[in-house]
Design a protein around this motif. Structure first.
Motif, PDB file in Angstrom:
ATOM      1  N   LEU A  60       0.847   4.475  -0.835  1.00  0.00           N
ATOM      2  CA  LEU A  60      -0.166   5.016  -1.298  1.00  0.00           C
ATOM      3  C   LEU A  60       0.007   6.584  -1.300  1.00  0.00           C
ATOM      4  O   LEU A  60      -0.626   7.332  -2.246  1.00  0.00           O
ATOM      5  CB  LEU A  60      -1.561   5.129  -0.420  1.00  0.00           C
ATOM      6  N   ARG A  61       0.689   7.218  -0.271  1.00  0.00           N
ATOM      7  CA  ARG A  61       0.928   8.762  -0.590  1.00  0.00           C
ATOM      8  C   ARG A  61       1.597   8.943  -1.625  1.00  0.00           C
ATOM      9  O   ARG A  61       1.452   9.919  -2.669  1.00  0.00           O
ATOM     10  CB  ARG A  61       1.431   9.015   0.676  1.00  0.00           C
ATOM     11  N   ASN A  62       2.595   7.932  -1.991  1.00  0.00           N
ATOM     12  CA  ASN A  62       3.460   8.275  -3.063  1.00  0.00           C
ATOM     13  C   ASN A  62       2.824   8.034  -4.316  1.00  0.00           C
ATOM     14  O   ASN A  62       3.018   9.018  -5.245  1.00  0.00           O
ATOM     15  CB  ASN A  62       4.593   7.279  -3.133  1.00  0.00           C
ATOM     16  N   LEU A  63       1.762   7.255  -4.415  1.00  0.00           N
ATOM     17  CA  LEU A  63       0.851   7.168  -5.962  1.00  0.00           C
ATOM     18  C   LEU A  63       0.089   8.446  -5.900  1.00  0.00           C
ATOM     19  O   LEU A  63      -0.231   8.767  -7.110  1.00  0.00           O
ATOM     20  CB  LEU A  63       0.243   6.062  -5.565  1.00  0.00           C
ATOM     21  N   ALA A  64      -0.329   8.793  -4.767  1.00  0.00           N
ATOM     22  CA  ALA A  64      -1.384  10.218  -5.081  1.00  0.00           C
ATOM     23  C   ALA A  64      -0.507  11.303  -5.030  1.00  0.00           C
ATOM     24  O   ALA A  64      -1.051  12.380  -5.950  1.00  0.00           O
ATOM     25  CB  ALA A  64      -2.110  10.066  -3.834  1.00  0.00           C
ATOM     26  N   LEU A  65       0.715  11.703  -4.412  1.00  0.00           N
ATOM     27  CA  LEU A  65       1.193  12.892  -4.489  1.00  0.00           C
ATOM     28  C   LEU A  65       2.600  12.849  -5.121  1.00  0.00           C
ATOM     29  O   LEU A  65       3.158  14.053  -5.398  1.00  0.00           O
ATOM     30  CB  LEU A  65       1.540  13.392  -3.043  1.00  0.00           C
ATOM     31  N   GLY A  66       2.994  11.737  -5.619  1.00  0.00           N
ATOM     32  CA  GLY A  66       4.342  11.785  -6.268  1.00  0.00           C
ATOM     33  C   GLY A  66       5.637  11.331  -5.178  1.00  0.00           C
ATOM     34  O   GLY A  66       5.371  11.471  -4.061  1.00  0.00           O
ATOM     35  N   ARG A  67       6.632  10.772  -5.585  1.00  0.00           N
ATOM     36  CA  ARG A  67       7.969  10.502  -4.825  1.00  0.00           C
ATOM     37  C   ARG A  67       8.257  11.729  -4.078  1.00  0.00           C
ATOM     38  O   ARG A  67       8.605  12.792  -4.812  1.00  0.00           O
ATOM     39  CB  ARG A  67       8.901   9.814  -5.546  1.00  0.00           C
ATOM     40  N   PRO A  68       8.491  11.627  -2.689  1.00  0.00           N
ATOM     41  CA  PRO A  68       9.317  12.525  -2.003  1.00  0.00           C
ATOM     42  C   PRO A  68      10.745  12.540  -2.471  1.00  0.00           C
ATOM     43  O   PRO A  68      11.219  11.502  -3.189  1.00  0.00           O
ATOM     44  CB  PRO A  68       9.145  12.272  -0.587  1.00  0.00           C
ATOM     45  N   SER A  69      11.593  13.148  -1.880  1.00  0.00           N
ATOM     46  CA  SER A  69      13.109  13.394  -2.027  1.00  0.00           C
ATOM     47  C   SER A  69      13.679  11.874  -1.553  1.00  0.00           C
ATOM     48  O   SER A  69      12.935  11.326  -0.582  1.00  0.00           O
ATOM     49  CB  SER A  69      13.730  14.468  -1.444  1.00  0.00           C
ATOM     50  N   PRO A  70      14.574  11.406  -2.015  1.00  0.00           N
ATOM     51  CA  PRO A  70      15.407  10.205  -1.576  1.00  0.00           C
ATOM     52  C   PRO A  70      15.684  10.165  -0.040  1.00  0.00           C
ATOM     53  O   PRO A  70      15.428   9.077   0.712  1.00  0.00           O
ATOM     54  CB  PRO A  70      16.554   9.953  -2.415  1.00  0.00           C
ATOM     55  N   GLU A  71      16.140  11.484   0.526  1.00  0.00           N
ATOM     56  CA  GLU A  71      16.360  11.435   1.914  1.00  0.00           C
ATOM     57  C   GLU A  71      15.147  11.333   2.632  1.00  0.00           C
ATOM     58  O   GLU A  71      15.075  10.551   3.873  1.00  0.00           O
ATOM     59  CB  GLU A  71      17.123  12.812   2.274  1.00  0.00           C
ATOM     60  N   ARG A  72      13.917  11.977   2.388  1.00  0.00           N
ATOM     61  CA  ARG A  72      12.856  11.680   3.009  1.00  0.00           C
ATOM     62  C   ARG A  72      12.263  10.327   3.073  1.00  0.00           C
ATOM     63  O   ARG A  72      11.935   9.806   3.887  1.00  0.00           O
ATOM     64  CB  ARG A  72      11.662  12.906   2.305  1.00  0.00           C
ATOM     65  N   ALA A  74      13.902   7.597   2.713  1.00  0.00           N
ATOM     66  CA  ALA A  74      15.036   6.805   3.400  1.00  0.00           C
ATOM     67  C   ALA A  74      14.551   7.007   5.002  1.00  0.00           C
ATOM     68  O   ALA A  74      14.531   6.246   5.694  1.00  0.00           O
ATOM     69  CB  ALA A  74      16.442   7.114   3.036  1.00  0.00           C
ATOM     70  N   GLN A  75      14.170   8.263   5.210  1.00  0.00           N
ATOM     71  CA  GLN A  75      13.775   8.471   6.451  1.00  0.00           C
ATOM     72  C   GLN A  75      12.582   7.814   7.080  1.00  0.00           C
ATOM     73  O   GLN A  75      12.308   7.094   8.193  1.00  0.00           O
ATOM     74  CB  GLN A  75      13.657   9.937   7.032  1.00  0.00           C
ATOM     75  N   GLU A  76      11.614   7.763   6.114  1.00  0.00           N
ATOM     76  CA  GLU A  76      10.260   7.153   6.353  1.00  0.00           C
ATOM     77  C   GLU A  76      10.484   5.525   6.337  1.00  0.00           C
ATOM     78  O   GLU A  76       9.829   4.921   7.047  1.00  0.00           O
ATOM     79  CB  GLU A  76       9.284   7.602   5.085  1.00  0.00           C
ATOM     80  N   VAL A  77      11.311   5.058   5.462  1.00  0.00           N
ATOM     81  CA  VAL A  77      11.437   3.628   5.517  1.00  0.00           C
ATOM     82  C   VAL A  77      12.136   3.169   6.904  1.00  0.00           C
ATOM     83  O   VAL A  77      11.933   2.276   7.567  1.00  0.00           O
ATOM     84  CB  VAL A  77      12.195   2.910   4.353  1.00  0.00           C
ATOM     85  N   THR A  78      13.200   4.007   7.225  1.00  0.00           N
ATOM     86  CA  THR A  78      14.024   3.837   8.461  1.00  0.00           C
ATOM     87  C   THR A  78      12.855   3.789   9.885  1.00  0.00           C
ATOM     88  O   THR A  78      12.954   2.840  10.588  1.00  0.00           O
ATOM     89  CB  THR A  78      15.052   4.875   8.966  1.00  0.00           C
ATOM     90  N   PHE A  79      11.924   4.848   9.657  1.00  0.00           N
ATOM     91  CA  PHE A  79      10.954   4.864  10.571  1.00  0.00           C
ATOM     92  C   PHE A  79      10.130   3.688  10.743  1.00  0.00           C
ATOM     93  O   PHE A  79       9.625   3.152  11.721  1.00  0.00           O
ATOM     94  CB  PHE A  79      10.169   6.077  10.455  1.00  0.00           C
TER      95      PHE A  79
END
Length: 102
Positions: A60-72, A74-79
């Protein structure tokens, strides 16, 4: 898969480690009490719910604000995939370990 290897064929060290781990897990589940099985079930469901909620919020955040950097990302998915077994976060500059900020 599911069959014993042919006689005389050496097992790959990774495969033998996996088989020992699976046998240990099966033995642990057979010998556990009802309370332990219930606790394991609830813990598993908690982490499934946690991952689902975090991934939904990230999407939802990505839809509203756009995709973050791939590193960020990857960190969020790992979390989101973290299950609490061990500390999986790299050392930060203060010696303390912490996960990514969401």
């Amino acid at each position: 898969l599911g069959e014993a290897p042919p006689a005389g064929v050496p097992l790959d060290p990774v495969v033998s480690l996996f088989l020992r781990r699976e046998q240990r897990e099966q033995r642990r589940e057979r010998e556990s009490s009802l309370a332990q099985r219930l606790r394991r079930f609830l813990r598993r469901k908690f982490f499934i719910f946690r991952r689902s909620a975090l991934m939904t919020l990230i999407a939802l955040r990505n839809l509203a604000l756009g995709r973050p950097s791939p590193e960020r990302l990857a960190q969020e998915v790992t979390f989101a995939n973290w299950r609490g077994e061990e500390e999986a976060w790299p050392e930060t500059s203060g010696g303390a370990q912490r996960g990514p900020e969401l």
